[in-house]
Design an enzyme around this catalytic site. Structure first.
Site, short mmCIF file in Angstrom:
data_model
loop_
_atom_site.label_atom_id
_atom_site.label_comp_id
_atom_site.label_asym_id
_atom_site.label_seq_id
_atom_site.Cartn_x
_atom_site.Cartn_y
_atom_site.Cartn_z
N HIS A 1 0.79 -1.23 0.00
CA HIS A 1 0.00 0.00 0.00
C HIS A 1 0.82 1.28 0.00
CE1 HIS A 1 0.95 -0.01 4.28
NE2 HIS A 1 0.61 1.26 4.28
C1 UD1 Z 1 -2.21 5.83 5.55
C2 UD1 Z 1 -0.91 6.34 6.17
C3 UD1 Z 1 0.15 5.27 6.10
C4 UD1 Z 1 -0.34 3.96 6.69
C5 UD1 Z 1 -1.64 3.57 5.99
C6 UD1 Z 1 -2.23 2.29 6.53
C7 UD1 Z 1 -0.48 8.75 5.96
C8 UD1 Z 1 0.32 9.75 5.23
N1 UD1 Z 1 -0.42 7.50 5.47
O1 UD1 Z 1 -1.97 5.59 4.17
O2 UD1 Z 1 1.29 5.69 6.82
O3 UD1 Z 1 0.64 2.98 6.50
O4 UD1 Z 1 -2.59 4.62 6.18
O5 UD1 Z 1 -3.35 1.91 5.79
O6 UD1 Z 1 -1.13 9.08 6.92
N2 UD1 Z 1 -9.39 4.77 1.58
C9 UD1 Z 1 -10.57 4.07 1.61
N3 UD1 Z 1 -11.12 3.79 2.84
C10 UD1 Z 1 -10.54 4.16 4.00
C11 UD1 Z 1 -9.34 4.88 3.95
C12 UD1 Z 1 -8.77 5.17 2.74
O7 UD1 Z 1 -11.12 3.71 0.59
O8 UD1 Z 1 -11.09 3.86 5.08
C13 UD1 Z 1 -8.78 5.06 0.26
C14 UD1 Z 1 -9.10 6.44 -0.26
O9 UD1 Z 1 -9.25 6.35 -1.63
C15 UD1 Z 1 -7.84 7.22 0.07
C16 UD1 Z 1 -6.77 6.15 -0.06
O10 UD1 Z 1 -7.38 4.94 0.37
O11 UD1 Z 1 -7.66 8.30 -0.78
C17 UD1 Z 1 -5.54 6.45 0.77
O12 UD1 Z 1 -5.92 6.67 2.13
P1 UD1 Z 1 -4.99 7.63 3.06
O13 UD1 Z 1 -5.51 7.63 4.44
O14 UD1 Z 1 -4.78 8.92 2.36
O15 UD1 Z 1 -3.59 6.92 3.01
P2 UD1 Z 1 -3.16 5.40 3.15
O16 UD1 Z 1 -2.56 4.99 1.86
O17 UD1 Z 1 -4.24 4.54 3.73
#
Ligand code: UD1
Length: 369
Positions: A205
């Protein structure tokens, strides 16, 4: 006041909240809402028996600036309303830094003090959003709770006063030991028709791996190459699912067993029984270390070197190639599983949360920082 925002935070705050409340000190839990899907958030609250947060900020997904700013805007009134003595922020996600900034800016006005749980880890790769979050959160914190001794050296190199640093060990491992019996009871591998020690579990991820088409293609091709020899189970993170679709790489998923993101207990059940893990997650590097399961990390470096020096982790050859991932995984599998707790680093013993409580209590009774 404990803050949790994203998936890796939940297993860190669960044992700490319980340990604090056992002493009679009250806690308040704030969920920023950075992660919000049931499988990324609520399922962890159920699995880890964390009570409903008193405050839910509901910030959701957005760009880094917008997400960080939304957490700050929503967290400030909560802090001013509750006036906690201490705020504990875990890990390195955007919510961690956002709340740390709010605390440090209100320190003079409110007397609030900030503890960073999992302080001092460094990848020294400033392109990683987590590295920026770690360094800045540490700089803002009154108490830096470190999980391993390499973190003390990192903080000393940044001239952080050692009186602000306390070694506590790894609170995530408290959760691991607590939930291992439940993980064994759910027996996910056998329910999936998988044999212990005969399959690989993978997670993917990191933006550096999944946001660039050639790198994502390489990672998936590496997993596909492994799948020619043993089943590869990949619980697919929503970010990765989105990027696979955007870049048209769906065909590379065909050889893999793709499943939805797992809850904590099911993931632990799968990881404990795997021949090896292939991952870019920090948590999986730590969990496999304690479980004695070989781990291949798809990163150029790790902010958790103790998992390589003492644990079962190894970095895949860099730059990543499908052949390199396959070769390193074959070597890891050949080295074999060594059993739970065989090589746990100091303080990765199931009692780190108690040491967190001791460290904070000492500061509280001292009355100053
Ligand atoms: C975040 C953390 C990362 C951690 C990871 C664990 C930061 C900068 N990054 O990254 O350090 O390792 O979480 O998962 O804080 N999304 C969903 N559902 C959710 C959450 C996210 O669909 O419940 C999707 C959305 O499209 C979103 C994307 O995942 O834009 C990324 O989510 P985001 O929280 O921005 O970063 P992670 O890649 O999850």
């Amino acid at each position: 006041m404990l803050v949790a925002g994203a998936r890796p935070n939940f297993m860190k705050i669960a044992p700490v909240q319980r340990a604090i409340e056992r002493t009679g000190i009250q806690t308040t839990l704030v969920h920023t809402g950075q992660h919000y899907d049931d499988r990324m958030s609520a399922s962890f609250f159920r699995d880890l028996a964390i009570r409903e947060p008193e405050h839910h900020l509901g910030v959701g997904s957005a760009s880094h600036a917008v997400q960080t700013a939304r957490v700050m805007e929503a967290f400030e009134p909560v802090l001013l309303g509750e006036r906690p003595d201490w705020v504990i922020v875990p890990g390195d996600v955007n919510s961690t830094l956002a709340c740390a900034l709010v605390c440090v800016k209100l320190k003079e006005a409110t007397g609030v003090r900030l503890a960073h749980l999992e302080a001092g880890l460094r990848s020294n790769d400033w392109r990683m959003p987590e590295e920026v979050n770690r360094v800045l959160t540490d700089r803002c914190s009154d108490l830096l709770l470190i999980p391993s001794w390499d973190a003390a050296a990192n903080l000393a190199a940044e001239a952080i006063d050692e009186r602000r640093v306390a070694f506590v060990g790894n609170v995530m491992i408290d959760t691991l030991f607590d939930r291992l019996p439940a993980a064994r009871a759910v027996a996910l591998p056998s329910r999936m028709g998988l044999e212990t020690g005969k399959f690989v579990v993978a997670t993917l991820h990191r933006p550096s791996n999944v946001d660039h088409p050639p790198t994502l293609e390489t990672c998936l091709a590496g997993l596909a190459a492994i799948a020619a020899h043993a089943p590869v189970v990949l619980p697919l993170h929503p970010r990765t699912r989105k990027q696979v679709a955007t870049f048209g790489l769906d065909r590379l998923l065909a050889p893999l067993r793709i499943i939805e993101p797992l809850g904590y207990v099911e993931m632990l059940s799968l990881t404990e029984a795997a021949a090896a893990a292939v991952t870019d997650s920090g948590g999986v590097q730590e969990e496999t270390t304690v479980l004695g399961v070989p781990c291949v990390t798809l990163r150029e470096q790790t902010e958790r070197p103790v998992t390589v020096e003492q644990g079962t982790n190894r970095l895949a050859p860099w730059p990543l190639t499908a052949e390199g991932i396959l070769r390193e995984t074959s070597v890891a599998i050949a080295e074999g599983r060594i059993g739970v707790g065989t090589r746990a680093p100091e303080g990765w013993d199931g009692h780190a949360s108690e040491r967190v409580v001791d460290a904070i209590s000492r500061r509280m009774s001292a009355g100053t920082d």
